[in-house]
Design a protein around this motif. Structure first.
Motif, mmCIF file in Angstrom:
data_model
loop_
_atom_site.group_PDB
_atom_site.id
_atom_site.type_symbol
_atom_site.label_atom_id
_atom_site.label_comp_id
_atom_site.label_asym_id
_atom_site.label_seq_id
_atom_site.Cartn_x
_atom_site.Cartn_y
_atom_site.Cartn_z
ATOM 1 N N TYR A 218 0.841 -1.204 0.000
ATOM 2 C CA TYR A 218 0.000 0.000 0.000
ATOM 3 C C TYR A 218 0.877 1.256 0.000
ATOM 4 O O TYR A 218 0.658 2.177 -0.791
ATOM 5 N N ARG A 219 1.895 1.271 0.865
ATOM 6 C CA ARG A 219 2.799 2.427 0.911
ATOM 7 C C ARG A 219 3.647 2.528 -0.352
ATOM 8 O O ARG A 219 3.986 3.625 -0.795
ATOM 9 N N SER A 220 3.978 1.376 -0.924
ATOM 10 C CA SER A 220 4.752 1.384 -2.163
ATOM 11 C C SER A 220 3.969 2.039 -3.290
ATOM 12 O O SER A 220 4.537 2.765 -4.122
ATOM 13 N N TYR A 221 2.650 1.786 -3.331
ATOM 14 C CA TYR A 221 1.810 2.445 -4.324
ATOM 15 C C TYR A 221 1.862 3.970 -4.154
ATOM 16 O O TYR A 221 1.915 4.716 -5.130
ATOM 17 N N ILE A 222 1.832 4.421 -2.907
ATOM 18 C CA ILE A 222 1.849 5.859 -2.635
ATOM 19 C C ILE A 222 3.194 6.480 -3.011
ATOM 20 O O ILE A 222 3.263 7.540 -3.644
ATOM 21 N N GLU A 223 4.280 5.796 -2.660
ATOM 22 C CA GLU A 223 5.613 6.345 -2.889
ATOM 23 C C GLU A 223 6.170 5.999 -4.267
ATOM 24 O O GLU A 223 7.252 6.443 -4.643
ATOM 25 N N LYS A 224 5.400 5.152 -5.000
ATOM 26 C CA LYS A 224 5.760 4.775 -6.379
ATOM 27 C C LYS A 224 7.102 4.058 -6.465
ATOM 28 O O LYS A 224 7.852 4.196 -7.441
ATOM 29 N N LYS A 225 7.401 3.265 -5.444
ATOM 30 C CA LYS A 225 8.587 2.409 -5.432
ATOM 31 C C LYS A 225 8.422 1.418 -4.273
ATOM 32 O O LYS A 225 7.683 1.693 -3.319
ATOM 33 N N PRO A 226 9.070 0.257 -4.332
ATOM 34 C CA PRO A 226 8.966 -0.695 -3.231
ATOM 35 C C PRO A 226 9.572 -0.113 -1.955
ATOM 36 O O PRO A 226 10.683 0.421 -1.983
ATOM 37 N N VAL A 227 8.835 -0.192 -0.866
ATOM 38 C CA VAL A 227 9.323 0.362 0.398
ATOM 39 C C VAL A 227 9.196 -0.663 1.514
ATOM 40 O O VAL A 227 8.503 -1.679 1.380
ATOM 41 N N GLY A 228 9.851 -0.387 2.621
ATOM 42 C CA GLY A 228 9.779 -1.225 3.811
ATOM 43 C C GLY A 228 9.209 -0.450 4.983
ATOM 44 O O GLY A 228 9.049 0.776 4.916
ATOM 45 N N MET A 229 8.908 -1.167 6.052
ATOM 46 C CA MET A 229 8.417 -0.540 7.265
ATOM 47 C C MET A 229 8.538 -1.543 8.410
ATOM 48 O O MET A 229 8.762 -2.741 8.194
ATOM 49 N N ASP A 230 8.421 -1.049 9.627
ATOM 50 C CA ASP A 230 8.347 -1.932 10.792
ATOM 51 C C ASP A 230 6.933 -2.501 10.841
ATOM 52 O O ASP A 230 5.973 -1.772 11.113
ATOM 53 N N THR A 231 6.802 -3.771 10.517
ATOM 54 C CA THR A 231 5.484 -4.382 10.386
ATOM 55 C C THR A 231 5.070 -5.109 11.658
ATOM 56 O O THR A 231 5.887 -5.682 12.368
ATOM 57 N N LYS A 232 3.765 -5.058 11.915
ATOM 58 C CA LYS A 232 3.218 -5.781 13.059
ATOM 59 C C LYS A 232 1.753 -6.065 12.793
ATOM 60 O O LYS A 232 0.968 -5.167 12.490
ATOM 61 N N SER A 233 1.377 -7.348 12.870
ATOM 62 C CA SER A 233 -0.012 -7.726 12.631
ATOM 63 C C SER A 233 -0.268 -9.116 13.177
ATOM 64 O O SER A 233 0.649 -9.943 13.281
ATOM 65 N N VAL A 234 -1.525 -9.372 13.519
ATOM 66 C CA VAL A 234 -1.930 -10.723 13.900
ATOM 67 C C VAL A 234 -1.721 -11.672 12.732
ATOM 68 O O VAL A 234 -1.523 -12.867 12.918
ATOM 69 N N ALA A 235 -1.726 -11.132 11.514
ATOM 70 C CA ALA A 235 -1.467 -11.916 10.302
ATOM 71 C C ALA A 235 0.028 -11.872 10.010
ATOM 72 O O ALA A 235 0.488 -11.156 9.114
ATOM 73 N N SER A 236 0.814 -12.653 10.751
ATOM 74 C CA SER A 236 2.274 -12.577 10.632
ATOM 75 C C SER A 236 2.757 -12.958 9.239
ATOM 76 O O SER A 236 3.796 -12.466 8.779
ATOM 77 N N GLY A 237 2.025 -13.805 8.539
ATOM 78 C CA GLY A 237 2.418 -14.193 7.195
ATOM 79 C C GLY A 237 2.281 -13.084 6.174
ATOM 80 O O GLY A 237 2.806 -13.186 5.066
ATOM 81 N N LEU A 238 1.574 -12.013 6.542
ATOM 82 C CA LEU A 238 1.419 -10.862 5.650
ATOM 83 C C LEU A 238 2.245 -9.675 6.131
ATOM 84 O O LEU A 238 1.961 -8.541 5.776
ATOM 85 N N ALA A 239 3.264 -9.952 6.936
ATOM 86 C CA ALA A 239 4.017 -8.858 7.546
ATOM 87 C C ALA A 239 5.520 -8.935 7.306
ATOM 88 O O ALA A 239 6.311 -8.754 8.231
ATOM 89 N N PRO A 240 5.949 -9.167 6.046
ATOM 90 C CA PRO A 240 7.385 -9.074 5.776
ATOM 91 C C PRO A 240 7.835 -7.621 5.904
ATOM 92 O O PRO A 240 7.012 -6.709 5.832
ATOM 93 N N PRO A 241 9.137 -7.393 6.066
ATOM 94 C CA PRO A 241 9.602 -6.024 6.319
ATOM 95 C C PRO A 241 9.592 -5.106 5.100
ATOM 96 O O PRO A 241 9.743 -3.896 5.248
ATOM 97 N N PHE A 242 9.416 -5.651 3.906
ATOM 98 C CA PHE A 242 9.383 -4.799 2.714
ATOM 99 C C PHE A 242 8.601 -5.485 1.606
ATOM 100 O O PHE A 242 8.446 -6.711 1.602
ATOM 101 N N ALA A 243 8.109 -4.686 0.673
ATOM 102 C CA ALA A 243 7.421 -5.215 -0.499
ATOM 103 C C ALA A 243 8.448 -5.692 -1.520
ATOM 104 O O ALA A 243 9.530 -5.115 -1.637
#
Length: 323
Positions: A218-243
């Motif tokens: 979602y953030r990559s779409y906004i910034e128009k490039k693949p980005v990373g972030m500190d991820t945290k979610s109950v869905a751990s399988g959808l929480a890699p550190p970058f796209a």
């Protein structure tokens, strides 16, 4: 570089990968796709929804599709390392045991301990580290131990293998109006979207679904490039550190929009599915959560496909979801 790789994702490539996946000795199956109205889920009358049951796939998730294609195209007998919160690691370990290769899975500390134990049971080493350190540890293994890195979502062979799921969808619903897919690093979303669009369903709207606390695509779409972030979610399988870079390029081409769901919406989705006899993990229920939470626009009267991407959830995890 990524653009050139995206250009290389052709229908011919995806069809070849599908044949590889179908004939794989790992036993990948064509999972059922059932109409919502034939389940015991709460009735929905505004649209015609089909549910793709990848929670019933070999090793419990869609990941085995990409792994089957990866291992078929890599040199056998190697020493591989990967990073995974669970599902890719399980499929990777399953394939490693079958092919007799050595393997190591670097896992985020936030992943359930039961998944580490399961992966180790296949004879694969597991190292748990903070999410922000995943790639550092992988790079160390490659440099110091001579391992070969198999990426869990940013890999052409993997994405091509995942595309087999999109082709199966079109065999049941030839011209879907809407397809809803979970998104972590973007490998599944990219593969499914490319398969559907390149097969000629150019009018299909494909939506990716991410957790609010792990919204790298979602953030990559906004910034128009693949980005990373500190991820945290109950869905751990959808929480890699970058796209993923290649998934980002393919999603830009073929995906309508990335929508976000909250952890609470995911929890409710898991519980709703479980009460209806469908065992689906948090990551696997994200697309369903987006549909029932009204996050997908313009579904009324449409043919919709919802992918339940995985069912690897233990009794210890289920205890944290509402009754």
């Amino acid at each position: 570089m990524e653009e050139a790789a995206a250009d290389g994702v052709t229908l011919e490539l995806l069809r070849e990968a599908r044949e590889t996946v179908q004939s794989s000795p790992l036993g990948v199956i064509n999972t059922p796709m059932v109409p919502w109205c034939r389940t015991s889920l709460p009735p929905r009358t505004s649209c015609n929804i089909h549910i793709k049951l990848e929670n019933m796939q070999r090793t419990g998730s869609f990941k085995i599709r990409g792994v089957a294609n990866q291992f078929a195209r890599r040199q056998k007998g190697g020493h591989f390392v990967t990073m995974s919160a669970g599902n890719y690691g399980k499929s990777f370990a399953y394939a490693s045991r079958h092919y007799g290769t050595k393997g190591k899975v670097v896992m985020p500390e936030t992943a359930p301990a039961s998944r580490s134990t399961l992966i180790q049971s296949f004879g694969v080493e597991v190292e748990r580290v903070p999410t922000s350190c995943l790639m550092n540890v992988v790079n160390r293994c490659v440099k110091e131990e001579g391992m070969t890195f198999l990426h869990s979502y940013d890999d052409l062979d993997l994405i091509a293998g995942h595309a087999s799921l999109g082709m199966e969808i079109l065999e049941v619903v030839p011209e879907p109006d809407v397809v809803v897919v979970c998104c972590g690093g973007g490998g599944l979303l990219a593969g499914v979207a490319a398969a559907i669009k390149l097969s000629g369903s150019t009018g299909t709207r494909i939506y990716g679904v991410e957790p609010e606390g792990a919204c790298t695509m979602y953030r990559s779409y906004i910034e128009k490039k693949p980005v990373g972030m500190d991820t945290k979610s109950v869905a751990s399988g959808l929480a890699p550190p970058f796209a993923g870079s290649l998934p980002y390029e393919l999603c830009q081409r073929y995906v309508e929009q990335i929508v976000l769901v909250s952890d609470e919406e995911i929890r409710v989705a898991v519980s709703t599915l479980y009460r209806s006899g469908l065992v689906v993990e948090a990551s696997g229920a994200a697309a369903f959560a987006a549909i029932v939470s009204g996050k997908i626009p313009d579904m009324e009267g449409k043919n919709v496909v919802c992918i339940l991407s995985g069912g690897n959830i233990g009794k210890d995890e289920l205890a944290h979801f509402p009754d």
